[in-house]
Design an enzyme around this catalytic site. Structure first.
Site, PDB file in Angstrom:
ATOM      1  N   CYS A 277       0.812  -1.224   0.000  1.00  0.00           N
ATOM      2  CA  CYS A 277       0.000   0.000   0.000  1.00  0.00           C
ATOM      3  C   CYS A 277       0.845   1.273   0.000  1.00  0.00           C
ATOM      4  CB  CYS A 277      -0.981   0.011   1.168  1.00  0.00           C
ATOM      5  SG  CYS A 277      -1.265  -1.567   1.927  1.00  0.00           S
ATOM      6  N   ARG A 306       6.338 -11.564   5.347  1.00  0.00           N
ATOM      7  CA  ARG A 306       5.690 -11.409   6.650  1.00  0.00           C
ATOM      8  C   ARG A 306       6.260 -12.419   7.611  1.00  0.00           C
ATOM      9  NH1 ARG A 306      -0.706 -10.312   5.131  1.00  0.00           N
ATOM     10  NH2 ARG A 306      -0.230  -8.501   3.837  1.00  0.00           N
ATOM     11  N   GLN A 324       1.370 -11.112  -3.729  1.00  0.00           N
ATOM     12  CA  GLN A 324      -0.042 -10.703  -3.739  1.00  0.00           C
ATOM     13  C   GLN A 324      -0.498 -10.342  -5.144  1.00  0.00           C
ATOM     14  OE1 GLN A 324      -1.872  -7.993  -1.038  1.00  0.00           O
ATOM     15  NE2 GLN A 324      -0.353  -8.322   0.557  1.00  0.00           N
ATOM     16  N   ASP A 326      -2.316  -7.862  -5.963  1.00  0.00           N
ATOM     17  CA  ASP A 326      -2.756  -6.695  -5.194  1.00  0.00           C
ATOM     18  C   ASP A 326      -3.215  -5.555  -6.098  1.00  0.00           C
ATOM     19  OD1 ASP A 326      -3.256  -5.244  -2.957  1.00  0.00           O
ATOM     20  OD2 ASP A 326      -1.160  -4.858  -2.433  1.00  0.00           O
ATOM     21  N   HIS A 328      -4.663  -1.212  -5.406  1.00  0.00           N
ATOM     22  CA  HIS A 328      -5.241  -0.158  -4.571  1.00  0.00           C
ATOM     23  C   HIS A 328      -6.039   0.761  -5.471  1.00  0.00           C
ATOM     24  CE1 HIS A 328      -2.057  -1.798  -2.035  1.00  0.00           C
ATOM     25  NE2 HIS A 328      -2.937  -1.569  -1.073  1.00  0.00           N
ATOM     26  N   LYS A 412     -14.452  -4.233   5.838  1.00  0.00           N
ATOM     27  CA  LYS A 412     -13.860  -5.061   4.779  1.00  0.00           C
ATOM     28  C   LYS A 412     -14.693  -6.294   4.485  1.00  0.00           C
ATOM     29  CE  LYS A 412     -10.870  -7.712   7.841  1.00  0.00           C
ATOM     30  NZ  LYS A 412      -9.628  -8.371   8.053  1.00  0.00           N
ATOM     31  N   HIS A 458      -8.316  -1.456  -0.764  1.00  0.00           N
ATOM     32  CA  HIS A 458      -7.253  -2.456  -0.942  1.00  0.00           C
ATOM     33  C   HIS A 458      -7.968  -3.720  -1.401  1.00  0.00           C
ATOM     34  CE1 HIS A 458      -4.566  -0.474   2.209  1.00  0.00           C
ATOM     35  NE2 HIS A 458      -5.745   0.029   2.506  1.00  0.00           N
TER      36      HIS A 458
HETATM   37  C1  TSB Z   1      -5.086  -6.376  -0.320  1.00  0.00           C
HETATM   38  N1  TSB Z   1      -2.860  -4.281   1.898  1.00  0.00           N
HETATM   39  C2  TSB Z   1      -3.805  -5.326   1.587  1.00  0.00           C
HETATM   40  C3  TSB Z   1      -3.868  -5.528   0.082  1.00  0.00           C
HETATM   41  O1  TSB Z   1      -3.941  -4.283  -0.578  1.00  0.00           O
HETATM   42  C4  TSB Z   1      -3.340  -6.608   2.289  1.00  0.00           C
HETATM   43  O2  TSB Z   1      -2.151  -6.874   2.390  1.00  0.00           O
HETATM   44  N2  TSB Z   1      -4.309  -7.379   2.752  1.00  0.00           N
HETATM   45  S1  TSB Z   1      -4.051  -8.770   3.533  1.00  0.00           S
HETATM   46  O3  TSB Z   1      -3.158  -8.580   4.625  1.00  0.00           O
HETATM   47  O4  TSB Z   1      -5.347  -9.296   3.849  1.00  0.00           O
HETATM   48  O5  TSB Z   1      -3.364  -9.754   2.536  1.00  0.00           O
HETATM   49  C5  TSB Z   1      -3.935 -10.027   1.286  1.00  0.00           C
HETATM   50  C6  TSB Z   1      -4.134 -11.517   1.075  1.00  0.00           C
HETATM   51  O6  TSB Z   1      -2.885 -12.188   1.191  1.00  0.00           O
HETATM   52  C7  TSB Z   1      -5.012 -12.207   2.097  1.00  0.00           C
HETATM   53  O7  TSB Z   1      -6.356 -12.052   1.761  1.00  0.00           O
HETATM   54  C8  TSB Z   1      -4.565 -13.649   1.981  1.00  0.00           C
HETATM   55  O8  TSB Z   1      -5.285 -14.307   0.947  1.00  0.00           O
HETATM   56  C9  TSB Z   1      -3.119 -13.538   1.541  1.00  0.00           C
HETATM   57  N3  TSB Z   1      -2.152 -13.874   2.628  1.00  0.00           N
HETATM   58  C10 TSB Z   1      -2.013 -13.230   3.798  1.00  0.00           C
HETATM   59  N4  TSB Z   1      -1.030 -13.783   4.534  1.00  0.00           N
HETATM   60  C11 TSB Z   1      -0.534 -14.807   3.805  1.00  0.00           C
HETATM   61  C12 TSB Z   1       0.502 -15.775   4.014  1.00  0.00           C
HETATM   62  N5  TSB Z   1       1.240 -15.781   5.123  1.00  0.00           N
HETATM   63  N6  TSB Z   1       0.735 -16.694   3.043  1.00  0.00           N
HETATM   64  C13 TSB Z   1       0.015 -16.688   1.905  1.00  0.00           C
HETATM   65  N7  TSB Z   1      -0.961 -15.806   1.651  1.00  0.00           N
HETATM   66  C14 TSB Z   1      -1.244 -14.877   2.585  1.00  0.00           C
HETATM   67 ZN    ZN Z   2      -3.092  -2.625   0.650  1.00  0.00          ZN
END
Ligand code: TSB
Ligand code: ZN
Length: 588
Positions: A277, A306, A324, A326, A328, A412, A458
């Protein structure tokens, strides 16, 4: 799969069975000390201190046998209510039970315990009235579990089991468990060489092998095309950022425990990014915007890192390095509803394309009473929450509301799916954000020439390519639709002496059309080769013999069927190309 915890009868039965397990363990290991034995969705477990002993599969068999013996003894199970003082006295030799009892309120508390034969355990109950009622049970597995889930404490032995009322129910359950194990994406991922892990790369850091990488590339192309058509613009940005960037976004204060530690390079402090983001806020800010430019949709297939606990990482489903899908979306307050609708429609569209049917939409809203937890703009929240509901109703989406589950910055929508093994996870997500654009001081000029702050959505349709692929592997049991399969077509000459030339011609023809084809010219029996193509789950197998060669025909079979079709060569290629182009799943 039935939720045992939620089923009243099964809950009682499984709770009773946890006691039966403890009784049997006590008989076999008199020194054993018992912590807790709750009922869970899948049955029950008991956490037991067995001193230095770690369990083996043979132990499990022994324990189960002893349980059977105790059950058959037909001992009455009876309840007693005792005072805290009495309880402390009775369980004085068991430090874990003393720990539990000491934490109970006061001297006047009534504590219940249940006895069966020579075994008494502290428990709220209720239980079945005799051990004989437990006939159809099975110990499933064991694992280590830290006392109170704290790695600083002693590791206890956790034994899992399940109990049913009939043999048929138990067998059905065990069959389903086995079927789930068979389609676990970690198992199929290994068999089909989709991904690997190596300790030198690190836990939760899978490597996508060529077969898996092909699938991922197809998924990228698929969603990229969809997004382009919907007006998304894609960027590439670095998977690091400075600590200051994440201080500006607020992640440094609120998300730090999910991030890898920072590193210093020259005078700058960097982090591996956990989210994209902040980078996308800067993309927006790179230019001045008028209301006419909005919505602006910035997409990226973005790598994030992460910190996930080492015990939580799982195949491709929960990783520490992920990509992702992803984007925005920058919108005016009036555009929230319409843009949200487009995102939900895209999610539905994608799920339909992949034939995904089992999922739950969860709408996370704020708890209006909790003024501390949520960003303070009541009017904005009310309007947005109403709008989201309205859109979901309009699209006739079945959803449930989770009050108090919204993020600090906005409501959300998440889509939850159930993996073959383990608890539900979120795939797609769409999160409204009133705050981040303010933190980055984003603006646009409205109709009246006034500066306004946009709202951000997001959203990730696949979630991550990692998690979506894990899910897809389990959904398809590794039998991917033709457009996604690493090998799409397998060509088998009936006899290498006579038909290899024609097989080669077809192989080259398909290769020229960019079809992922393989020629099986090994000196093996035809039936063996056909069987192997089936176990490898290759979608289409060509079987080319005399008739095919003489008449320019192609005989083929599809995975999972022993029906053979025969068509003219060019017609086959056209059918195949159409099937791939339409990205047909087995469902549509
Ligand atoms: C959608 N900032 C927002 C983005 O813009 C975001 O990061 N959202 S999130 O934290 O929900 O992460 C997005 C998606 O990543 C989740 O819906 C999930 O499907 C996936 N995700 C989250 N953590 C993990 C992980 N550790 N391993 C694999 N996929 C993951
Ligand atoms: Zn985001």
């Amino acid at each position: 799969m039935i939720n045992i915890k939620e089923d009243k009868q099964l809950n009682i039965l499984n709770h009773s069975c946890a006691h039966l397990l403890a009784q049997a363990v006590k008989h076999l290991y008199p020194e054993a000390k018992f912590w807790v034995g709750p009922v869970i969705e899948e049955g029950f477990y008991y956490d037991i201190d067995l001193g230095d002993k770690t369990l083996t599969n043979e132990d499990l068999v022994k324990i189960e046998k002893e349980m059977k013996r105790c059950a058959k003894a037909d001992k009455r199970i009876y309840r007693e209510e005792i005072s805290k003082t009495e309880a402390l006295k009775r369980f004085k030799d068991d430090p874990y039970k003393i720990d539990l009892i000491s934490r109970m309120d006061d001297e006047n508390t009534v504590i219940s315990c249940y006895t069966q034969g020579d075994f008494t355990d502290l428990c709220r109950g209720p239980h079945v009235d005799t051990t004989k009622k437990m006939k159809y049970f099975k110990l499933i597995k064991f694992s280590g579990a830290y006392f109170k889930a704290d790695s600083k404490n002693k590791m206890l032995q956790r034994i899992y089991g399940v109990c049913f009322e009939t043999e048929e129910d138990l067998n059905n359950y065990l069959n389903e468990l086995e079927e789930r194990k068979q389609r676990d994406h970690r198992k199929i991922g290994k068999e089909q060489e989709l991904f690997m892990n190596h300790e030198l790369v690190g836990a939760g850091m899978p490597i996508w092998l060529p077969n898996g990488a092909l699938i991922r590339k197809e998924l990228e192309n698929y969603i990229y095309e969809k997004e382009r058509k919907l007006g998304y613009e894609h960027v590439y940005s670095p998977c690091v950022g400075t600590v200051d960037l994440y201080k500006t976004s607020g992640h440094w204060d609120h998300y730090k425990e999910n991030m890898f530690p920072s590193m210093k390079v020259d005078e700058e402090e960097f982090v591996l990014r956990p989210m994209n983001c902040p980078h996308h806020m800067l993309v927006y800010k790179n230019k001045l915007h008028s209301y006419r430019d909005l919505p602006i949709r910035i997409g990226e297939f973005a790598t994030d890192f992460r910190y996930e606990a080492s015990g939580a990482v799982k195949g491709l489903e929960r990783v520490r390095c992920m990509c992702q899908n992803d984007a925005h979306l920058f919108v005016t307050a009036e555009q929230i509803g319409e843009e949200f609708k487009k995102v939900v429609s895209l999610i539905l569209d994608v799920y339909k394309d992949f034939g995904i049917k089992e999922y739950k939409f969860r709408l996370s809203l704020r708890d209006k009473e909790d003024k501390e937890k949520y960003f303070d703009d009541d009017e904005m929240w009310n309007k947005a929450e109403d709008k989201l509901r309205e859109v979901l109703n309009e699209l006739k989406v079945d959803y449930f509301e989770a009050i108090g589950e919204a993020a600090f910055y906005g409501p959300k929508l998440d889509v939850e799916v159930k993996p073959a093994v383990g608890p539900e996870v979120t795939l797609s997500t769409c999160q409204l954000d009133f705050l981040l654009p303010r933190k980055f001081d984003l603006s646009y000029v409205d109709k009246n020439g006034e500066k306004k702050v946009p709202v951000v959505l997001h959203r990730a349709i696949f979630g991550t390519f990692d998690r979506f692929t894990a899910f897809l592997i389990e959904e398809t049991k590794g039998a991917f639709p033709t457009w996604l399969a690493p090998v799409q077509v397998n060509v088998i000459p009936v006899n290498n002496n006579y038909h290899l030339e024609y097989a080669n011609e077809i192989f080259n023809l398909l290769k020229e059309k960019n079809i992922r084809v393989q020629l099986d010219d090994r000196d093996e029996k035809l039936s063996y080769k056909i069987r192997e193509a089936q176990t490898k789950k290759i979608p289409i197998t060509l079987i080319l013999g005399d008739k095919e060669k003489q008449e320019n025909l192609i005989s083929y079979r599809r995975h999972g069927s022993d029906k053979t079709y025969c068509v003219e060569k060019n017609m086959f290629i056209e059918l195949l190309l159409n099937e791939i182009r339409d990205k047909r799943s087995k469902e549509n």
